[in-house]
Each structure stands twice: as structure tokens, then as C-alpha cells.
Scaffold this motif. Structure first.
Motif, PDB file in Angstrom:
ATOM      1  N   PRO A 294       0.799  -1.236   0.000  1.00 60.58           N
ATOM      2  CA  PRO A 294       0.000   0.000   0.000  1.00 60.58           C
ATOM      3  C   PRO A 294       0.825   1.276   0.000  1.00 60.58           C
ATOM      4  N   SER A 295       2.126   1.218   0.250  1.00 61.95           N
ATOM      5  CA  SER A 295       2.956   2.430   0.237  1.00 61.95           C
ATOM      6  C   SER A 295       3.162   2.972  -1.159  1.00 61.95           C
ATOM      7  N   GLY A 296       2.857   2.177  -2.189  1.00 59.76           N
ATOM      8  CA  GLY A 296       2.839   2.680  -3.558  1.00 59.76           C
ATOM      9  C   GLY A 296       4.186   2.990  -4.164  1.00 59.76           C
ATOM     10  N   PHE A 297       5.077   2.019  -4.175  1.00 59.75           N
ATOM     11  CA  PHE A 297       6.376   2.220  -4.814  1.00 59.75           C
ATOM     12  C   PHE A 297       6.252   2.009  -6.318  1.00 59.75           C
ATOM     13  N   THR A 298       7.052   2.753  -7.068  1.00 61.50           N
ATOM     14  CA  THR A 298       6.977   2.690  -8.530  1.00 61.50           C
ATOM     15  C   THR A 298       7.635   1.422  -9.053  1.00 61.50           C
ATOM     16  N   ALA A 299       7.358   1.116 -10.321  1.00 62.14           N
ATOM     17  CA  ALA A 299       7.978  -0.048 -10.945  1.00 62.14           C
ATOM     18  C   ALA A 299       9.488   0.081 -10.972  1.00 62.14           C
ATOM     19  N   GLU A 300       9.988   1.320 -11.198  1.00 60.10           N
ATOM     20  CA  GLU A 300      11.433   1.529 -11.207  1.00 60.10           C
ATOM     21  C   GLU A 300      12.034   1.245  -9.833  1.00 60.10           C
ATOM     22  N   GLU A 301      11.360   1.698  -8.784  1.00 59.88           N
ATOM     23  CA  GLU A 301      11.857   1.442  -7.426  1.00 59.88           C
ATOM     24  C   GLU A 301      11.856  -0.054  -7.123  1.00 59.88           C
ATOM     25  N   ILE A 302      10.807  -0.747  -7.558  1.00 59.25           N
ATOM     26  CA  ILE A 302      10.739  -2.194  -7.349  1.00 59.25           C
ATOM     27  C   ILE A 302      11.894  -2.880  -8.074  1.00 59.25           C
ATOM     28  N   CYS A 303      12.156  -2.471  -9.311  1.00 59.12           N
ATOM     29  CA  CYS A 303      13.258  -3.073 -10.082  1.00 59.12           C
ATOM     30  C   CYS A 303      14.601  -2.843  -9.401  1.00 59.12           C
ATOM     31  N   GLN A 304      14.837  -1.626  -8.908  1.00 58.34           N
ATOM     32  CA  GLN A 304      16.089  -1.318  -8.235  1.00 58.34           C
ATOM     33  C   GLN A 304      16.251  -2.170  -6.980  1.00 58.34           C
ATOM     34  N   ASP A 305      15.169  -2.341  -6.236  1.00 54.19           N
ATOM     35  CA  ASP A 305      15.265  -3.142  -5.016  1.00 54.19           C
ATOM     36  C   ASP A 305      15.476  -4.623  -5.324  1.00 54.19           C
ATOM     37  N   LEU A 306      14.893  -5.091  -6.418  1.00 55.68           N
ATOM     38  CA  LEU A 306      15.130  -6.478  -6.826  1.00 55.68           C
ATOM     39  C   LEU A 306      16.595  -6.689  -7.198  1.00 55.68           C
ATOM     40  N   MET A 307      17.200  -5.697  -7.851  1.00 57.97           N
ATOM     41  CA  MET A 307      18.626  -5.781  -8.185  1.00 57.97           C
ATOM     42  C   MET A 307      19.462  -5.873  -6.913  1.00 57.97           C
ATOM     43  N   VAL A 308      19.131  -5.017  -5.939  1.00 57.96           N
ATOM     44  CA  VAL A 308      19.863  -5.024  -4.664  1.00 57.96           C
ATOM     45  C   VAL A 308      19.679  -6.352  -3.946  1.00 57.96           C
ATOM     46  N   MET A 309      18.443  -6.828  -3.869  1.00 57.79           N
ATOM     47  CA  MET A 309      18.166  -8.081  -3.160  1.00 57.79           C
ATOM     48  C   MET A 309      18.883  -9.259  -3.814  1.00 57.79           C
ATOM     49  N   THR A 310      18.935  -9.257  -5.142  1.00 60.69           N
ATOM     50  CA  THR A 310      19.585 -10.361  -5.842  1.00 60.69           C
ATOM     51  C   THR A 310      21.082 -10.362  -5.580  1.00 60.69           C
ATOM     52  N   ALA A 311      21.707  -9.187  -5.722  1.00 56.30           N
ATOM     53  CA  ALA A 311      23.155  -9.105  -5.494  1.00 56.30           C
ATOM     54  C   ALA A 311      23.504  -9.389  -4.045  1.00 56.30           C
ATOM     55  N   ALA A 312      22.722  -8.807  -3.116  1.00 58.02           N
ATOM     56  CA  ALA A 312      23.008  -8.992  -1.695  1.00 58.02           C
ATOM     57  C   ALA A 312      22.703 -10.408  -1.231  1.00 58.02           C
ATOM     58  N   GLY A 313      21.779 -11.077  -1.916  1.00 54.89           N
ATOM     59  CA  GLY A 313      21.417 -12.430  -1.503  1.00 54.89           C
ATOM     60  C   GLY A 313      22.259 -13.508  -2.136  1.00 54.89           C
ATOM     61  N   HIS A 314      22.840 -13.222  -3.305  1.00 54.58           N
ATOM     62  CA  HIS A 314      23.546 -14.279  -4.037  1.00 54.58           C
ATOM     63  C   HIS A 314      24.981 -14.484  -3.574  1.00 54.58           C
ATOM     64  N   GLN A 315      25.844 -13.465  -3.744  1.00 59.36           N
ATOM     65  CA  GLN A 315      27.265 -13.659  -3.468  1.00 59.36           C
ATOM     66  C   GLN A 315      27.552 -13.993  -2.000  1.00 59.36           C
ATOM     67  N   PRO A 316      27.004 -13.254  -1.025  1.00 58.50           N
ATOM     68  CA  PRO A 316      27.280 -13.628   0.362  1.00 58.50           C
ATOM     69  C   PRO A 316      26.789 -15.029   0.715  1.00 58.50           C
ATOM     70  N   THR A 317      25.649 -15.443   0.153  1.00 61.62           N
ATOM     71  CA  THR A 317      25.156 -16.788   0.447  1.00 61.62           C
ATOM     72  C   THR A 317      26.048 -17.839  -0.194  1.00 61.62           C
ATOM     73  N   ALA A 318      26.511 -17.566  -1.417  1.00 61.95           N
ATOM     74  CA  ALA A 318      27.456 -18.484  -2.066  1.00 61.95           C
ATOM     75  C   ALA A 318      28.727 -18.613  -1.241  1.00 61.95           C
ATOM     76  N   ASP A 319      29.238 -17.488  -0.739  1.00 66.82           N
ATOM     77  CA  ASP A 319      30.437 -17.532   0.092  1.00 66.82           C
ATOM     78  C   ASP A 319      30.166 -18.216   1.428  1.00 66.82           C
ATOM     79  N   TRP A 320      28.970 -18.055   1.958  1.00 65.08           N
ATOM     80  CA  TRP A 320      28.597 -18.742   3.212  1.00 65.08           C
ATOM     81  C   TRP A 320      28.653 -20.256   3.003  1.00 65.08           C
ATOM     82  N   ILE A 321      28.149 -20.718   1.871  1.00 62.58           N
ATOM     83  CA  ILE A 321      28.229 -22.145   1.552  1.00 62.58           C
ATOM     84  C   ILE A 321      29.687 -22.580   1.433  1.00 62.58           C
ATOM     85  N   GLY A 322      30.464 -21.841   0.645  1.00 63.60           N
ATOM     86  CA  GLY A 322      31.857 -22.211   0.414  1.00 63.60           C
ATOM     87  C   GLY A 322      32.692 -22.163   1.680  1.00 63.60           C
TER      88      GLY A 322
END
Length: 411
Positions: A220-248
Motif C-alpha cells: 500500500p505504500s505505492g512504490f513505482t515499478a522503477e523502485e521495485i526493479c532497483q530493489d530487486l537488483m539489490v536483493m539479488t546481489a546482496a542475496g547471491h554472493q554472500p550466500t554463495a560464500d557462506w556455503i563455500g
């Protein structure tokens, strides 16, 4: 007024931290105290916070230590091709650079979207993709666990949770790893990732589904599609490499430390213990940029000027002797580490839980499928990525008894 750290500033480069970062942090602390003057690429000054209490103070006061990068007093000296601009850039339309009430709304939007992930589905996706990756290596008897498993698993699971079809996963893996590689493929990788996110958001605007992106759009806070895309980019980068390193890093500990030998024969509790010890002793996110001082202040006996850049020394704080008075290894569920940050800009709790499920499930499936896994080279021959920011192995070569792929008979 531009601050000039003392002439004894420490160059913060990956080479010095590649081997034994604990020793380097001890030497920094002994010579400079809990707040260390450092130099980034191009001799750009900053402050690295190694003290546990000082880091708690910085991350707990988002007004004095702001995420607003426009405050930086060094912008006039930053060239357009400065290599750290992708990480320490001018304010961008993502959650990383929002402040105040809008940041709290944005963090709540992300947290709610991730918190609604079904834990059984999450574990099922992690098992499915882990099994598929192991199918690709199990008949060979040898593998590089970093390149052929750890660096491939997290983004596949995240893509499925976001709402991508499974056949989009491999392309996203390639794009993200190209971005991390940081060379000529980085721009193409970033373009592919952003285009993919934009297309997914547009599709979910037309046809919502039961996935993370649809829940973000419905907030309901009404974020734009661009804001959603930017946050998805951040979440993907922040979730992928550190988790891969956590496994390794966790598998490295289990394969080189006799305390965790039982894990290789079905000791599931030891997997969790190894993962928690890594967060204390060998955390994937070693140092994080950054915070900017909003007014002149004192921190750890240092005089910081308005606009100074402050770096969060997560691993340094985790090993602060003021809180580790007996020098002990902290396992057994002690979660008071800084590996996920602290304060309102920390990694959201649902994201932490998702990363833990992906990493733990991946390790458990690997040990189930390859129970006699062993290092293929002496432990002292393994090398770490030369980075002061993220700590992980460049490779983890192993051997095991070849076994047939499971194919369609996955658990």
C-alpha cells in the motif's frame, strides 16, 4: 570542511586481507584503536570501524551516521571511472540510499514480501536446484564446489521466489556472476539482470501471482515499478554472493577442521554449528560501505568531520577482544555477530532466514549425495578472493566416489 586522516592511514586493499584477515585486524586495532583511518582506491580517505561497541553506535544512529551519500566530502576528488563507484555511488533509487520514514516503509515492504515466502516451498526449491547441480557433477568424481555449486545455487532459488520461470535461472546466474567478475562482461551482465527484472515487474503488474514481486507491487505504500526493479537488483546481489560464500566458507571449515568431521557422515547439527561459526570467524561480508557523518562528532577517540565516509568493519567487530575476552570460538547458536548488519539498515530478518535455508539445505544435500567428499588439494593451497569487502574462496576442488545422476528421482 574536508577531513584529512593521519599520515599513518592504512591502505584498505584486498591483497592484505586475502590471507589472514584476523591478524591484519589485530594489527590495525593495536596501532590505531577501534576506529582506523584507511585509504581506498586512489588514496580516498575513510574510517574503518573495528570496535564492536563503536559499530553498534554507528549502525544504531542513522541520523548522525547517515546512508545519504550526498553528504560525502570527497565527491570533488572522485573520478568518473573510480572502481568503487558501483558500491559507493551517488544516491540511487534503491533501498540502499533512502533514509527516514520512506526507508522504513521500503524496508517494511521488502520484509513483508519475503516473510510471506512459504518455508516448505523454499526448502523444496533449494533441494530441487541443489540436486540438479549435483547431478551435473556426481558422475565425475571431482568438482570445484565454488564454481559448480555454490556460485550457482542461491540465485536459482531467489529467481524462483521472485517469480521467474525456472528456465530463466541459468541466464540470471550467468549475468550476476559476470557482474561480480567486474571485467568486460560486467556491463552486459548488469543490463541482462535489469532487463529481466523490468520485464518480470511489468508482467506481474498485468498478471499478479503468488511471488515476491507481486507482493512488492501490492504494497500500500505505492512504490513505482522503477523502485521495485532497483530493489530487486539489490536483493539479488546482496542475496547471491554472500550466500554463495557462506556455503563455500562453511564447507571449507567442515573439510579442514576435525571438529566437524561428523558432519560428513550425517551429523546435521554440525552443519548449523559450522555455518554459525563462519558468521563469527570468517563472515562473507567482511566490510561494508558505508555511512556518512552528518555533523562533526567523536567516535572511538577519533575526531570525525561532517561528510566523512565510515566503513562498517563487520569481521573486525566480530573479533573485537573487548567482547571476545577469552578468545573463544563462538558457536552453539550465539547470533550476536554483525554479519547481517545492525539497526534499521541491516539485512531484513526474512532475508537472513532465506539465506540460511538456502545455504544449509545446499550443504546438507551435497553431503547426502557425496558422503565421502574430500579436498583434492592440501588446505594451505586454497586461495581467497582478493577483496576487502567480500571474503570467499576462489575455488574449492574436491574428490568423491562417482555416483549416477538422480535425474527425475529427486527427493
Amino acid at each position: 570542511m574536508t577531513a584529512t586522516p593521519p599520515p599513518t592511514s592504512v591502505p584498505l586493499d584486498g591483497t592484505s586481507l586475502q590471507g589472514e584477515p584476523a591478524r591484519v585486524y589485530r594489527e590495525m586495532r593495536r596501532e590505531h584503536g577501534s576506529v582506523v583511518p584507511v585509504l581506498l582506491d586512489g588514496d580516498i580517505p575513510a574510517w574503518l570501524v573495528l570496535g564492536y561497541r563503536e559499530l553498534h553506535q554507528v549502525t544504531g544512529d542513522p541520523v548522525l551516521f547517515s546512508r545519504d551519500s550526498d553528504l560525502w566530502n570527497q565527491w570533488d576528488d572522485i573520478p568518473d571511472d573510480w572502481p568503487l563507484l558501483p558500491m559507493i555511488g551517488r544516491k540511487q533509487p534503491s533501498i540502499l540510499y533512502t533514509v527516514g520514514e520512506r526507508h522504513r516503509q521500503r524496508a517494511a515492504m521488502l520484509g513483508n514480501a519475503l516473510d510471506a515466502v512459504d518455508p516448505f516451498e523454499l526448502k523444496g526449491y533449494a533441494e530441487k536446484f541443489a540436486d540438479e547441480l549435483i547431478d551435473g557433477i556426481s558422475p565425475n568424481g571431482t568438482a570445484d564446489i565454488i564454481a559448480e555449486f555454490a556460485m550457482l545455487l542461491p540465485v536459482r532459488v531467489l529467481a524462483r521466489l521472485f517469480g521467474f520461470p525456472d528456465d530463466a535461472g541459468p541466464g540470471l546466474v550467468t549475468a550476476l556472476n559476470d557482474m561480480i567478475d567486474g571485467r568486460e562482461k560486467a556491463i552486459a551482465g548488469q543490463t541482462h539482470l535489469f532487463t529481466s527484472m523490468t520485464e518480470l515487474v511489468a508482467a506481474r503488474q498485468e498478471t499478479p501471482a503468488d511471488d515476491v514481486v507481486s507482493r512488492m507491487l501490492a504494497d500500500p505504500s505505492g512504490f513505482t515499478a522503477e523502485e521495485i526493479c532497483q530493489d530487486l537488483m539489490v536483493m539479488t546481489a546482496a542475496g547471491h554472493q554472500p550466500t554463495a560464500d557462506w556455503i563455500g566458507n562453511s564447507l571449507h571449515l567442515m573439510l579442514t577442521d576435525s571438529r566437524f568431521a561428523a558432519s560428513l557422515f550425517g551429523g546435521r547439527n554440525s552443519v548449523a554449528e559450522a555455518m554459525n561459526e563462519v558468521l563469527w570467524e570468517d563472515t562473507p561480508s567482511q566490510n561494508i560501505a558505508g555511512r556518512w557523518v552528518s555533523r562533526d562528532t567523536q567516535l572511538g577517540g577519533r575526531r570525525l568531520r561532517a561528510g566523512d565516509l565510515v566503513l562498517l568493519g563487520l569481521q573486525g567487530a566480530n573479533s573485537d577482544p573487548q567482547v571476545r575476552t577469552d578468545g573463544s570460538t563462538l558457536t552453539g547458536g550465539n547470533n550476536a555477530h554483525f554479519s547481517f548488519g545492525h539497526g534499521e539498515h541491516r539485512c531484513p530478518f526474512p532475508a537472513q532466514e532465506i539465506a540460511e535455508v538456502i545455504a544449509r539445505t545446499g550443504i546438507e544435500v551435497l553431503l547426502d549425495r557425496l558422503p565421502d567428499i574430500d579436498l583434492a588439494v592440501p588446505a594451505d593451497k586454497l586461495t581467497r578472493r582478493p577483496s576487502p569487502w567480500l571474503r570467499g574462496l576462489t575455488e574449492l576442488p574436491v574428490t568423491f566416489t562417482p555416483t549416477p545422476a538422480l535425474g527425475g528421482t529427486h527427493r
